[in-house]
Design a protein around this motif. Structure first.
Motif, short mmCIF file in Angstrom:
data_model
loop_
_atom_site.label_atom_id
_atom_site.label_comp_id
_atom_site.label_asym_id
_atom_site.label_seq_id
_atom_site.Cartn_x
_atom_site.Cartn_y
_atom_site.Cartn_z
N GLU A 124 45.89 84.91 81.26
CA GLU A 124 46.92 84.74 80.23
C GLU A 124 46.62 83.52 79.36
N VAL A 125 46.85 83.67 78.06
CA VAL A 125 46.66 82.58 77.10
C VAL A 125 48.00 82.27 76.45
N ARG A 126 48.35 81.00 76.40
CA ARG A 126 49.57 80.58 75.70
C ARG A 126 49.24 79.33 74.88
N VAL A 127 49.60 79.36 73.61
CA VAL A 127 49.37 78.22 72.73
C VAL A 127 50.72 77.66 72.30
N GLU A 128 51.04 76.47 72.77
CA GLU A 128 52.33 75.85 72.43
C GLU A 128 52.39 75.55 70.94
N GLY A 129 53.47 75.97 70.30
CA GLY A 129 53.65 75.70 68.88
C GLY A 129 53.01 76.73 67.97
N ALA A 130 52.39 77.77 68.54
CA ALA A 130 51.77 78.82 67.73
C ALA A 130 52.52 80.13 67.93
N THR A 131 52.47 80.98 66.93
CA THR A 131 53.08 82.31 66.98
C THR A 131 51.99 83.35 67.15
N LEU A 150 48.34 70.19 69.67
CA LEU A 150 48.38 71.63 69.89
C LEU A 150 47.71 71.91 71.23
N LYS A 151 48.50 72.44 72.18
CA LYS A 151 47.99 72.63 73.54
C LYS A 151 47.83 74.11 73.84
N CYS A 152 46.67 74.45 74.39
CA CYS A 152 46.38 75.81 74.82
C CYS A 152 46.37 75.83 76.34
N ILE A 153 47.23 76.67 76.94
CA ILE A 153 47.35 76.76 78.40
C ILE A 153 46.75 78.08 78.86
N LEU A 154 45.81 78.00 79.78
CA LEU A 154 45.10 79.17 80.29
C LEU A 154 45.42 79.37 81.76
N THR A 155 45.83 80.58 82.13
CA THR A 155 46.16 80.90 83.52
C THR A 155 45.26 82.03 83.99
N PRO A 156 44.30 81.75 84.88
CA PRO A 156 43.39 82.81 85.35
C PRO A 156 44.13 83.90 86.12
N ASP A 157 43.63 85.15 86.02
CA ASP A 157 44.23 86.27 86.72
C ASP A 157 44.05 86.19 88.22
N LYS A 158 42.91 85.68 88.68
CA LYS A 158 42.54 85.78 90.08
C LYS A 158 42.89 84.54 90.88
N GLY A 159 44.09 84.06 90.67
CA GLY A 159 44.61 83.02 91.54
C GLY A 159 44.20 81.60 91.24
N PHE A 163 45.25 75.67 83.57
CA PHE A 163 44.70 74.45 83.00
C PHE A 163 44.88 74.50 81.49
N SER A 164 44.76 73.33 80.85
CA SER A 164 45.06 73.26 79.41
C SER A 164 43.92 72.62 78.64
N LEU A 165 43.87 72.92 77.36
CA LEU A 165 42.92 72.34 76.42
C LEU A 165 43.67 71.86 75.20
N GLU A 166 43.20 70.78 74.61
CA GLU A 166 43.75 70.32 73.34
C GLU A 166 42.93 70.91 72.20
N LEU A 167 43.62 71.49 71.23
CA LEU A 167 42.96 72.10 70.08
C LEU A 167 43.08 71.20 68.87
N GLN A 168 42.05 71.22 68.02
CA GLN A 168 42.07 70.48 66.77
C GLN A 168 41.72 71.46 65.65
N LEU A 169 42.72 71.79 64.84
CA LEU A 169 42.56 72.85 63.85
C LEU A 169 42.47 72.28 62.43
N PRO A 170 41.64 72.88 61.60
CA PRO A 170 41.59 72.46 60.20
C PRO A 170 42.73 73.10 59.41
N PHE A 171 43.19 72.44 58.39
CA PHE A 171 44.22 72.98 57.51
C PHE A 171 43.78 72.82 56.07
N VAL A 172 44.02 73.85 55.27
CA VAL A 172 43.72 73.79 53.85
C VAL A 172 44.63 72.77 53.19
N GLY A 173 44.13 72.14 52.11
CA GLY A 173 44.93 71.17 51.37
C GLY A 173 44.57 69.75 51.72
N PHE A 174 45.46 68.81 51.40
CA PHE A 174 45.22 67.39 51.65
C PHE A 174 45.76 67.00 53.01
#
Length: 440
Positions: A124-131, A150-159, A163-174
């Motif tokens: 399962e993948v869940r990204v806090e603050g994302a739709t 922006l935190k991405c939380i990953l939950t393995p299927d097999k027990g 665990f989580s990862l921090e994401l750094q995303l680019p945004f258009v504009g200034f």
């Protein structure tokens, strides 16, 4: 390179070292990841690291007893196998079970949001603050403008453990980002010594290709126009959009502020109001006395572990942190009389050899001080004022010139000037450098 420190095995003489390669990184994930390219080394005290193939590395989940040949998912431990059952301290790695470059990819960007896809089929993948949408995960720029991670939380299927990862995303504009990469917006108060920790970037499009910057309480205003080659054309709004220069579409925030004390940046409906405050780099106050400064430099110059070029650079950097300039010093400030105690000149009349050595020592120091004064005179800011800025600041420049000339003639001592006066002198000398060519 990363190593894990385990209190229970701190006394071990061998440890595992992770040597991350370019393929271990996804440009949108802050941490390095395990890939087929990751290298490992066996390290021992007093020996060169021995790089080994991954086939000589075993893995386990944190807290597990048994080591495995195949890496489990998550934040795990890796250990290089040694000879004769030698205990080796493990290192921490992150295993996604997919190649880092394939984990997160961009789908679409616009002025308001970024859409990205995560390819992870292990759970399962869940990204806090994302739709989550059919296209992928959508993050609104406004939701990240306050620096929220922006935190991405990953939950393995097999027990496995989530665990989580921090994401750094680019945004258009200034965008303005702080040292940790978090976006900042709104009212910013930044100490002058921390200004270079902030960066700006602008990614434009056919429908959104410009932003505006006003400096020093709106005294100067510029429009920055984006080109696809990653450059900005700087136009003077007060002079019929006359082109001033070109600069990179990303860089240090100080390059936009051009030595100004405050700025207003406008991009569409977003505003950044920036105030630069005076701040010391360290808590230790520097004694702004010319003789004391000369004695301090002499002590540093005589230190055996001081490289002359590095010392010169460090001394020049002191100017910005303490608001003074080395060329304010005069040769009499570092005369023999002021250095006698430090040089050990007492009772050397009968020791001609020592006298010659000290004379050579002083001559070397004198040459260094002359070079320091020249470096101080030549030190200019990275962005120089344009003709309009020079005209608008004509009176302030003239006032600074007069103060410097009076100091050189001995009619006024800048060492006794208030902080605001010293700051103004440094600011205008650095950013309007060509106007001070008469100073020597």
């Amino acid at each position: 390179m990363e190593t894990a420190k385990d209190n229970e095995t701190e006394s071990l003489l061998a440890w595992t070292e992770v040597n991350h390669q370019p393929d271990d990184y996804n440009p949108f994930v802050k941490a390095a990841l395990l890939s087929r390219a990751t290298r490992f080394s066996l390290c021992r005290t007093g020996e060169e690291p021995q790089q080994v193939r991954q086939s000589f590395v075993v893995f386990r989940e944190k807290g597990a007893e048994e080591w495995e040949d195949d890496a489990p998912l998550g934040r795990i431990e890796a250990m290089v196998l040694a000879d004769d059952d030698e205990e080796v301290r493990p290192a921490e790695v992150i295993n996604l079970g997919v190649e880092p470059a394939e984990f997160l990819t961009m789908v679409r960007q616009d002025a308001d949001s970024t859409t990205f896809q995560i390819d992870w089929y292990h759970g399962e993948v869940r990204v806090e603050g994302a739709t989550k949408t059919d296209e992928g995960y959508v993050v609104k720029k406004a939701d990240c403008a306050d620096g929220k991670t922006l935190k991405c939380i990953l939950t393995p299927d097999k027990g496995g453990e989530p665990f989580s990862l921090e994401l750094q995303l680019p945004f258009v504009g200034f965008n303005i980002t702080a040292e940790d990469g978090a976006m900042v917006v709104g009212d910013l108060t930044i100490p002058s010594t921390e200004l270079d920790h902030y960066n700006y970037s602008f990614v434009g499009s056919d429908d959104d290709d410009r932003f505006a910057v006003s400096l020093d309480d709106l005294a100067q205003s510029y429009q920055y126009i984006w080109y696809e080659d990653g450059t900005l054309s700087v136009r003077n709004l007060r002079k019929k959009m006359e082109k001033v220069r070109e600069q990179a579409a990303q860089g240090k925030l100080s390059e936009l502020l051009q030595g100004s004390r405050n700025a207003l940046v406008k991009h569409k409906d977003t505003r950044w109001r920036i105030v630069v405050t005076k701040a010391m780099k360290t808590d230790e106050a520097l004694e702004l006395d010319p003789v004391a400064l000369a004695r301090m430099v002499f002590t540093r110059f005589q230190a055996e572990d001081e490289a002359e070029d590095a010392l010169m650079r460090e001394l020049i950097e002191m100017e910005e942190h303490h608001f003074f300039q080395w060329f304010w010093l005069k040769s009499e400030d570092w005369s023999h009389e002021h250095l006698a105690e430090l040089m050990g000149l007492n009772d050397i009349e009968q020791d001609q050899e020592k006298m010659m050595q000290l004379a050579l020592q002083y001559n070397q120091f004198d040459r260094f001080m002359q070079k320091l004064r020249r470096a101080s005179l030549d030190e200019a800011g990275p962005v120089q004022a344009d003709a309009l800025q020079i005209r608008n600041n004509k009176r302030k420049i003239a006032r600074c010139l007069k103060r410097l000339e009076r100091h050189q003639k001995g009619e006024e001592s800048l060492w006794e000037a208030d902080l605001e006066v010293r700051e103004e002198l440094l600011q205008f000398f650095r950013s309007h450098h060509g106007a001070f060519e008469t100073i020597d």
